[in-house]
Design a protein around this motif. Structure first.
Motif, PDB file in Angstrom:
ATOM      1  N   LYS A 418      19.323  -7.313 -10.851  1.00  0.00           N
ATOM      2  CA  LYS A 418      20.928  -7.276 -10.823  1.00  0.00           C
ATOM      3  C   LYS A 418      21.539  -8.032  -9.904  1.00  0.00           C
ATOM      4  N   GLY A 419      20.432  -8.946  -9.156  1.00  0.00           N
ATOM      5  CA  GLY A 419      20.910 -10.123  -8.262  1.00  0.00           C
ATOM      6  C   GLY A 419      20.929  -9.777  -6.982  1.00  0.00           C
ATOM      7  N   ASN A 420      20.155  -8.692  -6.546  1.00  0.00           N
ATOM      8  CA  ASN A 420      20.053  -8.200  -5.261  1.00  0.00           C
ATOM      9  C   ASN A 420      18.526  -8.341  -4.630  1.00  0.00           C
ATOM     10  N   ALA A 421      18.474  -8.880  -3.551  1.00  0.00           N
ATOM     11  CA  ALA A 421      17.425  -9.188  -2.594  1.00  0.00           C
ATOM     12  C   ALA A 421      16.792  -7.690  -2.106  1.00  0.00           C
ATOM     13  N   VAL A 422      15.671  -7.312  -2.330  1.00  0.00           N
ATOM     14  CA  VAL A 422      15.105  -6.157  -1.780  1.00  0.00           C
ATOM     15  C   VAL A 422      13.931  -6.212  -0.854  1.00  0.00           C
ATOM     16  N   THR A 423      13.874  -5.409   0.119  1.00  0.00           N
ATOM     17  CA  THR A 423      12.661  -5.254   1.176  1.00  0.00           C
ATOM     18  C   THR A 423      11.879  -4.105   1.084  1.00  0.00           C
ATOM     19  N   TYR A 424      10.662  -3.974   0.786  1.00  0.00           N
ATOM     20  CA  TYR A 424      10.208  -2.462   0.879  1.00  0.00           C
ATOM     21  C   TYR A 424       8.593  -2.682   1.406  1.00  0.00           C
ATOM     22  N   ASP A 425       8.347  -1.602   1.709  1.00  0.00           N
ATOM     23  CA  ASP A 425       6.909  -1.397   2.354  1.00  0.00           C
ATOM     24  C   ASP A 425       6.220  -0.480   1.090  1.00  0.00           C
ATOM     25  N   ASN A 426       4.882  -1.021   1.192  1.00  0.00           N
ATOM     26  CA  ASN A 426       4.281  -0.333   0.048  1.00  0.00           C
ATOM     27  C   ASN A 426       2.677  -0.421   0.338  1.00  0.00           C
ATOM     28  N   ALA A 427       2.067   0.555  -0.352  1.00  0.00           N
ATOM     29  CA  ALA A 427       0.538   0.432  -0.221  1.00  0.00           C
ATOM     30  C   ALA A 427      -0.098  -0.057  -1.732  1.00  0.00           C
ATOM     31  N   ILE A 428      -1.057  -0.952  -1.619  1.00  0.00           N
ATOM     32  CA  ILE A 428      -1.516  -1.557  -2.698  1.00  0.00           C
ATOM     33  C   ILE A 428      -3.157  -1.249  -2.887  1.00  0.00           C
ATOM     34  N   ILE A 429      -3.681  -1.549  -3.674  1.00  0.00           N
ATOM     35  CA  ILE A 429      -5.212  -1.405  -4.091  1.00  0.00           C
ATOM     36  C   ILE A 429      -5.671  -3.123  -4.470  1.00  0.00           C
ATOM     37  N   THR A 430      -6.340  -3.664  -3.781  1.00  0.00           N
ATOM     38  CA  THR A 430      -6.777  -4.980  -4.092  1.00  0.00           C
ATOM     39  C   THR A 430      -8.104  -4.974  -5.110  1.00  0.00           C
ATOM     40  N   GLY A 431      -8.330  -6.027  -5.460  1.00  0.00           N
ATOM     41  CA  GLY A 431      -9.212  -6.396  -6.558  1.00  0.00           C
ATOM     42  C   GLY A 431     -10.375  -5.767  -6.324  1.00  0.00           C
ATOM     43  N   THR A 432     -10.766  -5.867  -5.107  1.00  0.00           N
ATOM     44  CA  THR A 432     -12.221  -5.296  -4.534  1.00  0.00           C
ATOM     45  C   THR A 432     -12.084  -3.707  -4.268  1.00  0.00           C
ATOM     46  N   GLY A 433     -10.779  -3.081  -4.307  1.00  0.00           N
ATOM     47  CA  GLY A 433     -10.708  -1.768  -4.358  1.00  0.00           C
ATOM     48  C   GLY A 433     -10.201  -1.327  -2.761  1.00  0.00           C
ATOM     49  N   LYS A 434      -9.941  -2.065  -2.134  1.00  0.00           N
ATOM     50  CA  LYS A 434      -9.561  -2.249  -0.775  1.00  0.00           C
ATOM     51  C   LYS A 434      -7.964  -1.818  -0.810  1.00  0.00           C
ATOM     52  N   ARG A 435      -7.508  -0.682   0.146  1.00  0.00           N
ATOM     53  CA  ARG A 435      -6.197  -0.216   0.215  1.00  0.00           C
ATOM     54  C   ARG A 435      -5.402  -0.970   1.418  1.00  0.00           C
ATOM     55  N   LEU A 436      -4.428  -1.624   1.398  1.00  0.00           N
ATOM     56  CA  LEU A 436      -3.638  -2.416   2.105  1.00  0.00           C
ATOM     57  C   LEU A 436      -2.326  -1.897   2.154  1.00  0.00           C
ATOM     58  N   ASP A 437      -1.599  -1.854   3.334  1.00  0.00           N
ATOM     59  CA  ASP A 437      -0.322  -1.632   3.688  1.00  0.00           C
ATOM     60  C   ASP A 437       0.400  -3.010   3.760  1.00  0.00           C
TER      61      ASP A 437
END
Length: 768
Positions: A418-437
């Motif tokens: 919609k044209g709005n910049a957003v900032t957020y925190d999130n948890a991901i799973i890397t390609g090797t299975g590692k979890r990062l914030d």
């Protein structure tokens, strides 16, 4: 003590020799500086002239494009309608102010494709609008003719060539065939003006019109689908000189050649002296190629002597004075210079160390298309996600997000679209299975006003919190990213002092480089007259802690023009949540604003009379009723039309009828007060709102003035017509809606007609 004094006395003459030596060197240096200044001024003027020529090239390219767009728009108008009349054609071109906004435009016309077998039928149909219309000049061996049918303006010169088969003119037929087969606008070479054959510096643009619904992918399909052309003819000199402006002609000579440099290829020569052909010493500072409707125009820009004269710096006396002053204070300046060099050396070393730290900062940057797929990523992003670039491309960020946050990420991405910049925190799973914030910033990237991709910046929150200095480096990484987006971006500290900006913003601010912004305030920049307003908004954003997204605001330029900006401002906070500044972004939306204003004018006002149309008048009536209720004032509504208007139309035709309506509306506007509201409801029916009357009798006085205003003869061309009006008057009563008020006034008008016309009548309730 004596020896010391002698020593001091003996050495003073020796210490004066460096002063004399410096003085002598300063004199030599002064004369050298004067010579060098002359040379440098000349080179700087050459660079400035090249820059100005490039800007003028862009101006010419934009102006020339407007002519092509006009053809395309008119062709689209015909393609969207099966049967466009001459009046609709003229009304459309009048509404877009074709002649006013396109200097040099001689005329713009419509050329239908008429099969030879249909020529007689076409002529008969055309004579309904043009009684003496006839196709002439048609080749007997051709299967179709291309006669000029409509023209704007339609003057005596055009009337002579009306019906001429344009395909019989070789240079125009060549351009028509190219336009037909290529499906685009094509310009002719210079040719003679049909309206005035002595005028030969004319160029025509042909734009094809295809039958709606038919395929036009191939040349054969385009030839089958062709229904005609839109042609516009303009004088090259007038177009170029009006687009470029008077100052350009005073300062530059422009030569334009068609394809190659040659005497037969000259399209335009500002001073009628082709320097490119003579290869003389006249300096060309810029050459460029411009595609003008299929023609390759070669541009040569030559600054005139006055350009150099007005931009030369006459500082010889200042250099001489400085040289003498230098001989006196050189010793002191040398000491100051040593200190300055030391400080400069320290600053350079600090910058080198800072740059080394910046280059090693671990910031992950990536790009997403509108389908949420990765289309690019830097090495830091690949390292963060622990995947190869081949595996990452065309995958989506959701594939790396923990399942419970997938819906949240999808929703945030929709907000970015919609044209709005957003900032957020999130948890991901890397390609090797590692979890990062991670902390993610998504920024919409626009191209020509449309969002084309999304820029993502991801950071490992844990690593940033472990080392505070990495925050500063990530800001520098962001500077590299935002310098490559079209939006203007800046950020300030809590004292409203600029800390940085991107390149686009620095140009708007009148700076040569983005790093010059540091330490400045709005009072130091080109918009200093509006600085207080901008600073107030920035302060409110920081104090509220809430982002202001897509605010639209006007900006007064130095040349007096007004532009519109769409601005977003976001409070900047540190890791502890404390506000440390403000980030601002804006883009120019002037063209969209102008379009909105034009659409609003078209939606609210009648094109023939300039009066409010039915819908807008109805809205004004409701507002007037509210004001009448609020102030307990008398409100009258008058409903009136032109007596026996149908007879005028039937006798003299609709064109005369339209002119009568326009003259009638003008007399009404000239008679009533400025605060009174007149509207055209349709046909020859009008309504008038009269507010704040001293008495109801005052409304009758207004009605009588309108009747008397119509008594003078209406002079329509050579025809003198007697026109009268019948008026119905209704007053607003408590509880009465707008529809009921109009109905009562309408009924009273018909009672006036039944009573003999050319009079007014009050509504039935008032008479009782």
């Amino acid at each position: 003590m004596k020896n010391d004094l002698l020593s001091s006395v003996d050495t003073k003459p020796l210490r004066s020799w460096p002063v004399f030596g410096v003085f002598a060197l300063s004199v030599l240096f002064t004369f050298f500086s004067i010579f060098y200044q002359h040379q440098r001024d000349h080179q700087n003027i050459i660079k400035l002239a090249t820059h100005d020529a490039i800007e003028y090239q862009r101006m010419l390219n934009g102006g020339a494009t407007a002519y092509i767009h006009l053809n395309r728009d008119v062709a689209g108008f015909f393609a969207a309608s099966d049967n466009v009349t001459a009046r609709e054609f003229n009304a459309y071109l009048s509404s877009v102010k074709a002649l006013e906004t396109h200097p040099g435009l001689g005329y713009i016309g419509y050329i239908p494709r008429i099969a030879s077998s249909d020529a007689a039928e076409f002529e008969a149909k055309a004579r309904r609008e043009f009684p003496s219309y006839q196709i002439h000049g048609m080749s007997p061996h051709s299967d179709a003719a291309y006669p000029l049918l409509y023209s704007f303006p339609y003057d005596e010169g055009v009337r002579k060539i009306s019906g001429l088969d344009i395909s019989t003119l070789p240079e125009r037929w060549e351009a028509m065939q190219q336009a037909r087969d290529q499906g685009r606008s094509i310009a002719t070479e210079k040719h003679a003006y049909l309206k005035n054959p002595d005028h030969k510096n004319i160029i025509s643009i042909f734009t094809p019109i295809y039958e709606s619904g038919k395929p036009i992918e191939t040349i054969a399909q385009r030839r089958t689908a062709l229904t005609g052309f839109i042609v516009s003819t303009f004088v090259v000199e007038e177009m170029i000189e009006r687009v470029m402006g008077r100052e350009f002609k005073d300062m530059f000579d422009l030569e334009i050649y068609n394809g190659t440099v040659g005497s037969q290829q000259i399209v335009y020569d500002g001073d009628s002296q082709p320097h490119a052909l003579k290869r003389d010493a006249y300096l060309s500072v810029h050459q460029a190629n411009v595609d003008f409707a299929g023609r390759n125009w070669l541009l040569h820009f030559y600054p005139k002597p006055v350009y150099f004269e007005t931009r030369a710096n006459h500082h010889d006396w200042l250099i001489l004075f400085s040289g003498v002053l230098l001989s006196i204070v050189l010793s002191f300046l040398t000491w100051k210079w040593q200190r300055h060099q030391h400080a400069k050396r320290l600053q350079l070393e600090h910058g080198q160390r800072f740059q080394a730290v910046f280059e090693n900062h671990p910031s992950a940057v990536y790009s997403l298309d509108l389908q949420r797929r990765f289309i690019n990523a830097n090495a830091k992003a690949l390292a963060l996600l622990e995947v190869s670039k081949d595996k990452l491309m065309l995958s989506t960020p959701v594939q790396f997000v923990v399942p419970e946050n997938a819906a949240k990420v999808e929703k945030l991405f929709e907000e970015v679209l919609k044209g709005n910049a957003v900032t957020y925190d999130n948890a991901i799973i890397t390609g090797t299975g590692k979890r990062l914030d991670v902390s993610v910033v998504l920024i919409p990237v626009t191209t020509e006003g449309e969002i084309s991709s999304v820029l993502g910046i991801a950071q490992n929150i844990t690593e940033q919190r472990q080392a505070e200095w990495k925050l500063q480096e990530s800001r520098q990484m962001l500077q590299l990213v935002i310098n490559n987006i079209p939006q203007r971006v800046f950020w300030k500290n809590t004292e409203l002092v600029y800390l940085g900006c991107n390149n686009a913003f620095s140009k708007d601010a009148g700076l040569l480089q983005a790093d010059e912004i540091a330490g400045k305030s709005d009072f130091d920049l080109v918009w200093k007259d509006q600085a207080e307003k901008y600073r107030q908004v920035d302060l409110e954003t920081m104090q509220s802690g809430k982002a202001r997204i897509n605010d639209e605001e006007p900006l007064q330029q130095q040349d007096g023009t007004k532009t519109w900006l769409r601005t977003s401002k976001i409070p900047l906070k540190d890791v502890g949540g404390k506000t440390i500044g403000v980030l601002g972004m804006y883009e120019d939306i002037t063209e969209r604003k102008h379009l909105e204003q034009k659409l609003e004018q078209m939606a609210h006002y009648d094109s023939l009379t300039g009066l409010p149309n039915r819908a807008y008048f109805y809205d004004q009536l409701k507002q007037a009723i509210c004001r009448s209720k609020r102030h307990n004032s008398i409100l009258a509504l008058m409903y009136f039309d032109i007596d026996k208007f149908k007879q005028i139309n039937d006798t003299y035709g609709h064109d005369i009828g339209d002119l009568v309506i326009a003259l009638f509306a003008k007399r009404v506007k000239d008679t009533v007060r400025e605060i009174d509201i007149v509207g055209r409801l349709g046909g020859d029916e009008f309504c008038l709102i009269v507010e704040a009357l001293s008495s109801r009798k005052a409304a009758e006085t207004v009605a009588q003035k309108l009747i008397e205003a119509m008594q003078p003869v209406f002079q329509v061309g050579e025809k003198a017509l007697q026109v009268s009006t019948s008026i119905g008057i209704a007053f607003h009563e408590p509880g009465m809606a707008a529809d009921e008020l109009i109905r009562k006034a309408d009924h009273a008008m018909y009672q006036a007609k039944q009573a003999g016309r050319n009079r007014y009548e009050l509504s039935a309730t008032l008479r009782e």
